[in-house]
Scaffold this motif. Structure first.
Motif, PDB file in Angstrom:
ATOM      1  N   LEU A 149       0.812  -1.216   0.000  1.00  0.00           N
ATOM      2  CA  LEU A 149       0.000   0.000   0.000  1.00  0.00           C
ATOM      3  C   LEU A 149       0.849   1.270   0.000  1.00  0.00           C
ATOM      4  N   PRO A 150       1.904   1.354   0.828  1.00  0.00           N
ATOM      5  CA  PRO A 150       2.714   2.589   0.791  1.00  0.00           C
ATOM      6  C   PRO A 150       3.310   2.865  -0.588  1.00  0.00           C
ATOM      7  N   ASN A 151       3.767   1.825  -1.286  1.00  0.00           N
ATOM      8  CA  ASN A 151       4.383   2.059  -2.589  1.00  0.00           C
ATOM      9  C   ASN A 151       3.347   2.355  -3.660  1.00  0.00           C
ATOM     10  N   ARG A 152       2.157   1.775  -3.539  1.00  0.00           N
ATOM     11  CA  ARG A 152       1.100   2.124  -4.486  1.00  0.00           C
ATOM     12  C   ARG A 152       0.711   3.585  -4.330  1.00  0.00           C
ATOM     13  N   ARG A 153       0.669   4.047  -3.073  1.00  0.00           N
ATOM     14  CA  ARG A 153       0.370   5.463  -2.844  1.00  0.00           C
ATOM     15  C   ARG A 153       1.490   6.348  -3.366  1.00  0.00           C
ATOM     16  N   ALA A 154       2.734   5.935  -3.117  1.00  0.00           N
ATOM     17  CA  ALA A 154       3.873   6.752  -3.539  1.00  0.00           C
ATOM     18  C   ALA A 154       3.971   6.881  -5.051  1.00  0.00           C
ATOM     19  N   THR A 155       3.547   5.843  -5.771  1.00  0.00           N
ATOM     20  CA  THR A 155       3.663   5.848  -7.235  1.00  0.00           C
ATOM     21  C   THR A 155       2.347   6.168  -7.926  1.00  0.00           C
ATOM     22  N   GLY A 156       1.301   6.432  -7.166  1.00  0.00           N
ATOM     23  CA  GLY A 156       0.000   6.685  -7.787  1.00  0.00           C
ATOM     24  C   GLY A 156      -0.478   5.519  -8.629  1.00  0.00           C
ATOM     25  N   ASN A 157      -0.190   4.299  -8.146  1.00  0.00           N
ATOM     26  CA  ASN A 157      -0.561   3.038  -8.812  1.00  0.00           C
ATOM     27  C   ASN A 157       0.248   2.753 -10.076  1.00  0.00           C
ATOM     28  N   ALA A 158       1.272   3.556 -10.352  1.00  0.00           N
ATOM     29  CA  ALA A 158       2.101   3.281 -11.535  1.00  0.00           C
ATOM     30  C   ALA A 158       2.779   1.927 -11.416  1.00  0.00           C
ATOM     31  N   VAL A 159       3.156   1.539 -10.201  1.00  0.00           N
ATOM     32  CA  VAL A 159       3.815   0.244 -10.010  1.00  0.00           C
ATOM     33  C   VAL A 159       2.878  -0.909 -10.368  1.00  0.00           C
ATOM     34  N   VAL A 160       1.589  -0.730 -10.143  1.00  0.00           N
ATOM     35  CA  VAL A 160       0.623  -1.775 -10.494  1.00  0.00           C
ATOM     36  C   VAL A 160       0.525  -1.900 -12.015  1.00  0.00           C
ATOM     37  N   ARG A 161       0.471  -0.778 -12.680  1.00  0.00           N
ATOM     38  CA  ARG A 161       0.407  -0.810 -14.149  1.00  0.00           C
ATOM     39  C   ARG A 161       1.690  -1.397 -14.744  1.00  0.00           C
ATOM     40  N   ASP A 162       2.828  -1.084 -14.117  1.00  0.00           N
ATOM     41  CA  ASP A 162       4.094  -1.660 -14.589  1.00  0.00           C
ATOM     42  C   ASP A 162       4.108  -3.181 -14.406  1.00  0.00           C
ATOM     43  N   ALA A 163       3.565  -3.650 -13.292  1.00  0.00           N
ATOM     44  CA  ALA A 163       3.507  -5.099 -13.048  1.00  0.00           C
ATOM     45  C   ALA A 163       2.620  -5.784 -14.078  1.00  0.00           C
ATOM     46  N   ALA A 164       1.490  -5.163 -14.406  1.00  0.00           N
ATOM     47  CA  ALA A 164       0.595  -5.742 -15.419  1.00  0.00           C
ATOM     48  C   ALA A 164       1.287  -5.816 -16.774  1.00  0.00           C
ATOM     49  N   ALA A 165       2.019  -4.754 -17.130  1.00  0.00           N
ATOM     50  CA  ALA A 165       2.731  -4.753 -18.411  1.00  0.00           C
ATOM     51  C   ALA A 165       3.781  -5.857 -18.447  1.00  0.00           C
ATOM     52  N   ALA A 166       4.475  -6.061 -17.325  1.00  0.00           N
ATOM     53  CA  ALA A 166       5.481  -7.121 -17.266  1.00  0.00           C
ATOM     54  C   ALA A 166       4.839  -8.495 -17.404  1.00  0.00           C
ATOM     55  N   MET A 167       3.664  -8.675 -16.813  1.00  0.00           N
ATOM     56  CA  MET A 167       2.962  -9.958 -16.933  1.00  0.00           C
ATOM     57  C   MET A 167       2.529 -10.236 -18.362  1.00  0.00           C
ATOM     58  N   ARG A 168       2.161  -9.187 -19.073  1.00  0.00           N
ATOM     59  CA  ARG A 168       1.801  -9.399 -20.482  1.00  0.00           C
ATOM     60  C   ARG A 168       3.009  -9.909 -21.268  1.00  0.00           C
ATOM     61  N   GLU A 169       4.203  -9.506 -20.848  1.00  0.00           N
ATOM     62  CA  GLU A 169       5.417  -9.954 -21.530  1.00  0.00           C
ATOM     63  C   GLU A 169       5.779 -11.386 -21.156  1.00  0.00           C
ATOM     64  N   THR A 170       5.714 -11.702 -19.864  1.00  0.00           N
ATOM     65  CA  THR A 170       6.159 -13.025 -19.403  1.00  0.00           C
ATOM     66  C   THR A 170       5.061 -14.076 -19.466  1.00  0.00           C
ATOM     67  N   GLY A 171       3.810 -13.631 -19.339  1.00  0.00           N
ATOM     68  CA  GLY A 171       2.683 -14.563 -19.311  1.00  0.00           C
ATOM     69  C   GLY A 171       2.438 -15.196 -17.965  1.00  0.00           C
ATOM     70  N   LEU A 172       3.280 -14.872 -16.965  1.00  0.00           N
ATOM     71  CA  LEU A 172       3.188 -15.534 -15.658  1.00  0.00           C
ATOM     72  C   LEU A 172       3.292 -14.521 -14.531  1.00  0.00           C
ATOM     73  N   GLY A 173       2.411 -14.646 -13.536  1.00  0.00           N
ATOM     74  CA  GLY A 173       2.465 -13.763 -12.382  1.00  0.00           C
ATOM     75  C   GLY A 173       2.070 -14.489 -11.114  1.00  0.00           C
ATOM     76  N   LEU A 174       2.618 -14.027 -10.001  1.00  0.00           N
ATOM     77  CA  LEU A 174       2.300 -14.568  -8.675  1.00  0.00           C
ATOM     78  C   LEU A 174       2.124 -13.376  -7.757  1.00  0.00           C
ATOM     79  N   LYS A 175       0.989 -13.313  -7.057  1.00  0.00           N
ATOM     80  CA  LYS A 175       0.661 -12.113  -6.292  1.00  0.00           C
ATOM     81  C   LYS A 175       0.343 -12.426  -4.840  1.00  0.00           C
ATOM     82  N   ALA A 176       0.864 -11.590  -3.947  1.00  0.00           N
ATOM     83  CA  ALA A 176       0.504 -11.652  -2.528  1.00  0.00           C
ATOM     84  C   ALA A 176      -0.788 -10.876  -2.297  1.00  0.00           C
TER      85      ALA A 176
END
Length: 359
Positions: A45-72
């Motif tokens: 939560l602190p990092n999502r607030r600090a980045t304005g959710n940009a980190v979440v969008r970056d993670a989604a973009a990376a998953m589109r590249e790798t095809g695989l994700g694991l989330k806490a």
């Protein structure tokens, strides 16, 4: 070792992060014998607030590249104007259309209803009540104040849910059961029912029991099915339904959840596995939370990573067998009637994986 592959790992909050860190021990390359590269994104939560959710969008973009994700598990703030839930951003970002959650018997644990065979909930990953526009009109707090919400569903997503449900039923020799409240909402919820009926004509050998959602809830609690069930559901219905189904088998922490993005042929192109439970703040730092769901999420992710690779599929099977075998032998956390710690369960799973590797 098998060829290297990347897995996008989304760190989370509180006990959710502790469980992810423990479960990742089974994906260690030296332990598993697979060359895995974990690409990590901090979705706390602190990092999502600090980045304005940009980190979440970056993670989604990376998953589109790798095809695989694991989330806490992550915290969703309650207040309007905060960063909200990262889940819907990830689902939209990877083009997800279905979420699959499978309730199954946990060895040594008595279910809380007459359930024997697996129950798979296939729900919409996007649309419906999630991300809907909403607001209020009238004087705040007055008897005349009204709240409104505009929900939408896409036929393409309805079709994905229906088609994937019937394909899953073929694999499990299961019955497709349940559905929306199409009699009350003939236009909106009726769209999913139309796609279910259409899929039924394409799979005439699959048993099909369309049942209104309220009756389906009652049926799951009172009826003993003679086969596995696959339940197609709207987003909101499926969210509630899957929690009930997992609890029927003993614990919501006893099974994994998988978000899938499908291509035009309904083949998974992105799979993100996670535990369906929350961050359990009351258990944080106590080393007592159940790691089963995260361990099984690791196994499920390897299933999707394997494709036609027998060695990778075998590792997924080994993790699942070790996790359920430990539970069968009484090595369980308190929620399943045991006395083992979180790390103790994972230690046992690792010991079984090592023993399996030398056989």
């Amino acid at each position: 070792m098998s060829p290297g592959r990347q897995i996008v790992v989304c760190d989370g909050d509180e006990t959710g992060q502790e469980l992810l860190d423990e479960a990742l021990r089974v994906l260690d390359s030296d332990e598993l014998g697979l060359d895995l590269e974990l690409v990590r994104f901090d979705l706390s939560l602190p990092n999502r607030r600090a980045t304005g959710n940009a980190v979440v969008r970056d993670a989604a973009a990376a998953m589109r590249e790798t095809g695989l994700g694991l989330k806490a598990a992550t915290i969703t703030p309650e207040h309007t104007g905060d960063v909200g839930s990262p889940n819907w951003i990830l689902r939209e970002g990877v083009g997800g259309s279905v979420i699959v959650r499978t309730g199954r018997r946990i060895p040594g644990v008595a279910p809380r209803a007459p359930v024997v065979h697996p129950i798979v909930v296939v729900r919409m990953a996007v649309g419906d009540a999630y991300g809907a526009e909403e607001g209020r009109v009238g004087d705040a707090g007055s008897a005349g104040e009204q709240a409104w919400r505009t929900e939408r569903i896409d036929r393409s997503v309805c079709r994905s849910v229906a088609e994937f449900s019937f394909r899953t039923a073929v694999q499990l020799d299961a019955c497709v059961y349940g559905g929306p409240k199409w009699t009350v909402s003939t236009v909106y919820e009726g769209m999913l029912k139309e796609e279910m009926d259409g899929a039924a004509t394409r799979y005439p050998d699959v048993p099909y029991r369309p049942t209104l959602i309220d009756a389906a809830y009652a049926g799951l609690l009172t009826e003993s099915s003679g086969s596995a069930l696959v339940v197609p559901a709207l987003n909101r219905d499926g969210d509630c339904l899957s929690d009930l189904v997992l609890a029927l088998f003993g614990s919501i922490a006893g099974a994994e959840s998988v978000l899938l993005a499908l291509d035009d042929a309904m083949r998974p192109v992105v799979a993100m596995a996670e535990a369906p439970h929350g961050t359990a703040p009351s258990l944080m730092g106590k080393n007592v939370a159940n790691p089963m769901a995260m361990l099984l999420a690791c196994a499920a992710l390897l299933d999707y990573a394997a494709r036609d690779e027998t060695a990778v599929a075998a590792k997924a099977t080994a993790i699942r067998r070790a996790t359920l075998g430990a539970a069968a032998d009484g090595i369980r956390t308190f929620d399943l009637g045991g006395e083992a710690s979180t790390s103790g369960v994972v230690d046992e799973v690792l010991a079984r994986l090592r023993a399996d590797a030398v056989r």
